[in-house]
Design a protein around this motif. Structure first.
Motif, mmCIF file in Angstrom:
data_model
loop_
_atom_site.group_PDB
_atom_site.id
_atom_site.type_symbol
_atom_site.label_atom_id
_atom_site.label_comp_id
_atom_site.label_asym_id
_atom_site.label_seq_id
_atom_site.Cartn_x
_atom_site.Cartn_y
_atom_site.Cartn_z
ATOM 1 N N UNK A 214 -2.414 -9.776 -6.328
ATOM 2 C CA UNK A 214 -3.555 -10.656 -6.589
ATOM 3 C C UNK A 214 -3.091 -12.051 -7.008
ATOM 4 N N UNK A 215 -2.100 -12.103 -7.878
ATOM 5 C CA UNK A 215 -1.556 -13.398 -8.294
ATOM 6 C C UNK A 215 -0.909 -14.125 -7.124
ATOM 7 N N UNK A 216 -0.252 -13.365 -6.263
ATOM 8 C CA UNK A 216 0.390 -13.970 -5.111
ATOM 9 C C UNK A 216 -0.638 -14.590 -4.159
ATOM 10 N N UNK A 217 -1.741 -13.906 -3.968
ATOM 11 C CA UNK A 217 -2.796 -14.441 -3.108
ATOM 12 C C UNK A 217 -3.330 -15.752 -3.667
ATOM 13 N N UNK A 218 -3.486 -15.837 -4.974
ATOM 14 C CA UNK A 218 -3.937 -17.083 -5.592
ATOM 15 C C UNK A 218 -2.926 -18.208 -5.368
ATOM 16 N N UNK B 66 0.804 -1.238 0.000
ATOM 17 C CA UNK B 66 0.000 0.000 0.000
ATOM 18 C C UNK B 66 0.833 1.283 0.000
ATOM 19 N N UNK B 67 2.075 1.197 0.461
ATOM 20 C CA UNK B 67 2.942 2.369 0.469
ATOM 21 C C UNK B 67 3.624 2.611 -0.871
ATOM 22 N N UNK B 68 3.513 1.664 -1.785
ATOM 23 C CA UNK B 68 4.174 1.761 -3.082
ATOM 24 C C UNK B 68 3.195 2.316 -4.110
ATOM 25 N N UNK B 69 2.936 3.613 -4.006
ATOM 26 C CA UNK B 69 1.942 4.247 -4.876
ATOM 27 C C UNK B 69 2.395 4.302 -6.330
ATOM 28 N N UNK B 70 3.710 4.287 -6.566
ATOM 29 C CA UNK B 70 4.219 4.442 -7.927
ATOM 30 C C UNK B 70 4.391 3.109 -8.648
ATOM 31 N N UNK B 71 3.954 2.023 -8.042
ATOM 32 C CA UNK B 71 4.146 0.717 -8.663
ATOM 33 C C UNK B 71 2.800 0.031 -8.854
ATOM 34 N N UNK B 72 2.274 0.113 -10.051
ATOM 35 C CA UNK B 72 1.052 -0.621 -10.377
ATOM 36 C C UNK B 72 1.350 -2.096 -10.579
ATOM 37 N N UNK B 73 2.621 -2.423 -10.929
ATOM 38 C CA UNK B 73 2.995 -3.824 -11.127
ATOM 39 C C UNK B 73 2.843 -4.610 -9.832
ATOM 40 N N UNK B 74 3.234 -4.008 -8.718
ATOM 41 C CA UNK B 74 3.140 -4.709 -7.447
ATOM 42 C C UNK B 74 1.688 -4.994 -7.075
ATOM 43 N N UNK B 75 0.811 -4.044 -7.306
ATOM 44 C CA UNK B 75 -0.602 -4.251 -6.979
ATOM 45 C C UNK B 75 -1.202 -5.378 -7.824
ATOM 46 N N UNK B 76 -0.770 -5.485 -9.065
ATOM 47 C CA UNK B 76 -1.244 -6.574 -9.910
ATOM 48 C C UNK B 76 -0.704 -7.925 -9.434
ATOM 49 N N UNK B 77 0.564 -7.947 -9.046
ATOM 50 C CA UNK B 77 1.177 -9.196 -8.616
ATOM 51 C C UNK B 77 0.665 -9.649 -7.252
#
Length: 301
Positions: A257-261, A244-255
């Motif tokens: 979800x994959x990590x949770x799976x 949540x602190x990584x506002x400049x990284x959309x890649x992390x937010x996408x990953x």
């Protein structure tokens, strides 16, 4: 009657008389000053013309020289970007080979597989990452981060996977960067993997660990699968706090979800083993001679 006629004649003579020409009166001082200003702007002396011409030509040549230098800088940067992208692709391809090598691991060939994987990983550093370091030394390598980031993330994924399979621990960022220091020229700022690329590579690691855990369950190595499950769950918990602190990284937010799976797949597999553990034993029997299927000895061949 006479008076009216005489008056009419007077008026007619006045109206029919030629009109005097109107003259525009200009103030002499303003007219002269206006003319002088026009002459001053449009006409230059020979000395003024020579001086003005030299200044204009010199400024024009300076602008042309500056523009040509900037154009050459952009061309060199584009050429460097192409070489960096090529090196990043080679790092990605060879790091994937290391990951595939690790997936061949089982309880019988662990030492052999990990030794081969570590040699291949060292070759990735000494050949392909070295090319990347040589291209970026002496330049502002942050400008080209997008060009080499995919390769660095794949290398982080391969290095952390090998380290976990060898010792069951997480390879941290300082330890990875320490392996890259010998590749750098001491006279330049060393190229180091940044925190963002490390975390993105760590997020991809969970997917490979999920595949490794499923493979270990199918081979009956349940303890290793449970260890992987705890390890992946801990990584996900850590990144959940940081993401949540990584506002400049959309890649992390996408990953994420994959990590949770991946976490859910490992947990479900381990849970199924505990609930229906006997069904995960190979149906054709076991290498252990004391093994029996549903209380009946193996069929005689």
């Amino acid at each position: 009657m006479f008076q009216s006629s005489s008056t009419f004649h007077k008026l007619s003579r006045i109206l029919m008389a030629p009109k005097p020409q109107r003259r525009r009166h200009f103030v002499g001082s303003s007219l002269d000053s206006g003319v002088k200003r026009a002459r001053t702007i449009s006409i230059l002396t020979s000395s003024d013309a020579a001086t003005g011409g030299d200044s204009e030509s010199s400024s024009s040549s300076l602008m042309k020289e500056a523009f040509s230098q900037y154009a050459q800088y952009l061309n060199d940067l584009n050429d460097k970007r192409e070489r960096v992208v090529k090196a990043s692709r080679d790092i990605t391809m060879n790091s994937k080979k290391v990951i595939f090598q690790v997936h061949r691991l089982n309880k019988y060939n662990k030492g052999e597989v990990l030794e081969k994987a570590e040699k291949d990983l060292a070759a990735v550093r000494e050949q392909h990452i070295l090319r990347l370091v040589q291209e970026l030394q002496g330049t502002d390598f942050w400008k080209l981060r997008r060009a080499y980031s995919p390769g660095v993330q794949e290398y982080v994924e391969a290095a952390t996977l090998c380290n976990f399979c060898k010792g069951g621990t997480l390879l941290n960022l300082d330890e990875i960067n320490a392996t890259l220091l010998p590749l750098n020229d001491p006279s330049f700022e060393p190229l180091q993997i940044n925190v963002l690329d490390y975390l993105l590579g760590l997020a991809d690691l969970t997917g490979e660990l999920m595949r490794l855990a499923i493979g270990r369950i199918s081979d009956g190595e349940l303890e290793l699968a449970e260890k992987i499950c705890k390890f992946v769950r801990e990584i996900y918990r850590m990144l959940t706090v940081i993401a949540p602190e990584m506002d400049d990284s959309s890649d992390m937010k996408t990953k994420m979800d994959t990590m949770l799976q991946s976490v859910m797949k490992i947990e479900n597999a381990c849970f199924s083993v505990h609930v229906r553990g006997s069904e995960y034993v190979p149906l054709l029997g076991s290498a252990d001679p004391s093994y029996s299927l549903l209380g009946v000895s193996d069929f005689d061949q």
